[in-house]
Design a protein around this motif. Structure first.
Motif, PDB file in Angstrom:
ATOM      1  N   ILE A 148       0.627  -1.283   0.079  1.00 15.58           N
ATOM      2  CA  ILE A 148      -0.091   0.301   0.148  1.00 15.58           C
ATOM      3  C   ILE A 148       0.693   1.490   0.204  1.00 15.58           C
ATOM      4  O   ILE A 148       2.007   1.431   0.198  1.00 15.58           O
ATOM      5  CB  ILE A 148      -1.184   0.395   1.700  1.00 15.58           C
ATOM      6  N   ALA A 149       0.546   2.776  -0.394  1.00 16.39           N
ATOM      7  CA  ALA A 149       0.742   3.657  -0.230  1.00 16.39           C
ATOM      8  C   ALA A 149       0.274   4.621   0.839  1.00 16.39           C
ATOM      9  O   ALA A 149      -1.211   4.256   1.178  1.00 16.39           O
ATOM     10  CB  ALA A 149       0.549   4.211  -1.319  1.00 16.39           C
ATOM     11  N   HIS A 150       0.880   5.439   1.491  1.00 19.07           N
ATOM     12  CA  HIS A 150      -0.074   5.860   2.573  1.00 19.07           C
ATOM     13  C   HIS A 150       1.194   7.246   3.056  1.00 19.07           C
ATOM     14  O   HIS A 150       2.429   7.007   2.804  1.00 19.07           O
ATOM     15  CB  HIS A 150      -0.391   5.476   3.805  1.00 19.07           C
ATOM     16  N   SER A 151       1.035   8.258   3.142  1.00 16.44           N
ATOM     17  CA  SER A 151       1.381   8.977   4.545  1.00 16.44           C
ATOM     18  C   SER A 151       0.948   9.169   5.922  1.00 16.44           C
ATOM     19  O   SER A 151      -0.326   9.253   5.588  1.00 16.44           O
ATOM     20  CB  SER A 151       1.057  11.093   3.861  1.00 16.44           C
ATOM     21  N   LEU A 152       1.829   9.962   7.114  1.00 15.57           N
ATOM     22  CA  LEU A 152       1.675   9.484   7.855  1.00 15.57           C
ATOM     23  C   LEU A 152       1.956  11.303   8.462  1.00 15.57           C
ATOM     24  O   LEU A 152       2.292  12.413   7.933  1.00 15.57           O
ATOM     25  CB  LEU A 152       2.410   8.875   8.873  1.00 15.57           C
ATOM     26  N   ARG A 153       0.599  12.393   9.725  1.00  9.36           N
ATOM     27  CA  ARG A 153       0.740  12.607   9.766  1.00  9.36           C
ATOM     28  C   ARG A 153       0.574  12.873  10.958  1.00  9.36           C
ATOM     29  O   ARG A 153       0.457  12.677  12.179  1.00  9.36           O
ATOM     30  CB  ARG A 153      -1.278  13.663  10.203  1.00  9.36           C
ATOM     31  N   GLY A 154       2.009  13.798  11.685  1.00  8.03           N
ATOM     32  CA  GLY A 154       2.220  14.222  12.868  1.00  8.03           C
ATOM     33  C   GLY A 154       4.005  14.355  12.972  1.00  8.03           C
ATOM     34  O   GLY A 154       5.087  13.296  11.881  1.00  8.03           O
ATOM     35  N   ASP A 155       4.615  15.185  13.650  1.00 11.07           N
ATOM     36  CA  ASP A 155       5.961  15.658  13.442  1.00 11.07           C
ATOM     37  C   ASP A 155       7.005  14.061  13.879  1.00 11.07           C
ATOM     38  O   ASP A 155       7.726  13.838  13.692  1.00 11.07           O
ATOM     39  CB  ASP A 155       6.591  16.836  14.362  1.00 11.07           C
ATOM     40  N   VAL A 156       6.071  12.853  15.317  1.00  5.10           N
ATOM     41  CA  VAL A 156       6.259  12.189  14.884  1.00  5.10           C
ATOM     42  C   VAL A 156       7.243  11.158  14.087  1.00  5.10           C
ATOM     43  O   VAL A 156       8.127   9.981  14.214  1.00  5.10           O
ATOM     44  CB  VAL A 156       5.926  11.631  16.280  1.00  5.10           C
ATOM     45  N   PHE A 157       6.407  11.297  12.891  1.00  4.39           N
ATOM     46  CA  PHE A 157       6.862  10.057  11.792  1.00  4.39           C
ATOM     47  C   PHE A 157       8.280  10.499  10.985  1.00  4.39           C
ATOM     48  O   PHE A 157       8.548  10.349  10.122  1.00  4.39           O
ATOM     49  CB  PHE A 157       5.494  10.126  10.839  1.00  4.39           C
ATOM     50  N   GLY A 158       8.568  12.353  11.124  1.00  4.41           N
ATOM     51  CA  GLY A 158      10.194  12.580  10.597  1.00  4.41           C
ATOM     52  C   GLY A 158       9.017  12.646   8.969  1.00  4.41           C
ATOM     53  O   GLY A 158       8.984  12.868   8.097  1.00  4.41           O
ATOM     54  N   PRO A 159      10.342  11.800   7.932  1.00  8.01           N
ATOM     55  CA  PRO A 159      10.296  11.183   6.930  1.00  8.01           C
ATOM     56  C   PRO A 159       9.297  10.979   5.846  1.00  8.01           C
ATOM     57  O   PRO A 159       9.042  10.960   5.481  1.00  8.01           O
ATOM     58  CB  PRO A 159      11.741  10.677   6.136  1.00  8.01           C
TER      59      PRO A 159
END
Lengths: 132, 132, 132, 132, 132, 132
Positions: free
Chosen positions: D12-23
């Protein structure tokens, strides 16, 4: 219950005292592939158990302090047999200290438990789990 | 809680009775990679859960007694479907017998539990865990 | 071309000489999971590359002679860096000697080559392959 | 307690929201190797925890519905970080729904619990376990 | 012939153009576990194929440049299908460039070949090997 | 040279004739985890070695025809010892037939070779490779 696990490794020399260890009483060594699991009843606001980047760093710091050493000469283990079981507890307890010290981020305070598995070969491993 | 796990394997033929098994009702076979885990609340004076050398021997003796056989012809399994689950319990119960008989050494008396996992392929496995 | 591979392991201590090794210049250790492959152009009359039972025994004998030892004290390695690469060649050459000596059975004479891989962790391994 | 586990995967593709996730805040992706475990106190009359054929089908249907997609565009996950932990719970909850709906066969009603592990790499994985 | 292999990984999004790809034409993603092998006919004076510390760093730099990205937006891949095969060659060619540039140390000049395997799941992987 | 590998498995019963097989002369069985590799000098216009979807289907068809059977009763193996080596060649030759018959798509005609590995346990496997 949720958990997150990260893997690292360390390569050490040691010897074990006691007839039960047979040839492992001689100075020899091991690669321990180390799996550290962090558990928690509910996820935090970001949807995670713990900041995995920090977990990786903390684990690497703990196993790095033992890596490429002869554990027979490490003062913390004086008088202690550094069996796979003992080392699993050592890593788990250091991780617990780190969680309490805030090194895993604010979420570290909400962890329910820590489990550590040390794989010493493709046919043998030991684990230790504890509450936080 | 501490645990130690050792791995062995066995290669057997068998057939399973019941529509739920589909083509596995035919005589076929499996390699079971067998992981036997021994758990204990506190380590013994040597810093171990159990004498791993003895654990390896006892496990090898149990799986060796089934290896290279057609389980359909083994009297102990007459009238029993030798599913992966059933075999996991069989191995765990034999290990428990061995612990009680002293075959794992004096530490066998202090074991809290035994868990056995049988991996039948890279995509399926079954486990059974029990107290001691 | 056919090949058959069997796996064993050894747990050793050693140190490495040379700036390139960084902290591995200190006395430390490793578990090497050892994969020994035997290759052959055509199968024998039984339909095999080599008697796998003998191959397992011969490999176990070779790695067993190094197991639970500090390689810095093993005369055969005096003046030699016991890198993973060097040890892979050592095991392969001992296997070749065994094949020529008939320890692998009559089929050993028809082997085309031997390859040995030593896995030192889940993220690093070394191999050596040679003709026979 | 008995358990049976089956393995599948999704890409799957996705992105994560939140500074904790960095890149990992950037659009990226993952292969999740998904292990679904079903546990039960006693085996059924056939000697199994669950019809493994049905378990494989149900798991494949659940991960298949997410496979080859950008999870940022999947309505069910709107406003939710699709972390490994969140996805482990999503799969476990869908499996629980299937068990209650009878999709795992009559034995599904006797399951004690479900555990799901998503391996995102060779060095990191997350799990969620729940009662039924 | 000797070889040394090191493992790293990258997590990326991408889509593939062409009917042959079926649902993988949609934007999705993958974790690639990347194994980079370096081969050499004879060991250097230290007894190694290549400085493994440098090899790890160089590989990490190459896969790190692609990690946590949507490869559909990476200029280097414009007009190219970023299949597992293509990415294996990309990594191998970057490693070859690094060897020639001296980034693997002086021993890099004596390497015979490089092979790269990208594992996209527990059931599929692709490799590319080339001379140096 | 490029290669792509896909994994499947089969569970069979069989016995082996010849003193060299020891207890494996009895009717027993095995799970073979089957890795089929397809190699090719240059990628096709889509950037692939072979249509991986078709490769998975063809491999599944070949191992499916042997799955859940007693190979001692399969006419194709009459008079043949179904060793791991022999079965690796059998699968590879069927894959070659499929490539020539066009079952792998038009790209099948450009394959350079096929290699098949059958893993019979965590400590033993056999391979066969051939040109196309």
């Amino acid at each position: 219950m949720f958990s997150v696990t990260v893997r690292d490794h360390m390569m050490i020399a040691h010897s074990l005292r006691g007839d039960v260890f047979g040839p492992a009483q001689q100075l020899h060594g091991a690669t321990y592939v180390v799996d550290a699991s962090f558990s928690r009843a509910e996820l935090d606001a970001d949807g995670i158990v713990v900041d995995i980047g920090r977990a990786i760093e903390v684990l690497h710091s703990i196993v790095g302090a033992l890596s490429y050493r002869n554990l027979d000469d490490v003062p913390e283990f004086a008088g202690t047999n550094t069996t796979t079981e003992v080392l699993a507890k050592f890593v788990a307890d250091r991780l617990a200290d780190s969680a309490r010290a805030g090194d895993l981020g604010p979420g570290g305070a909400d962890l329910a438990g820590i489990a550590v598995t040390l794989r010493e070969s493709h046919v043998a491993w030991a684990s230790y789990e504890r509450a936080l």
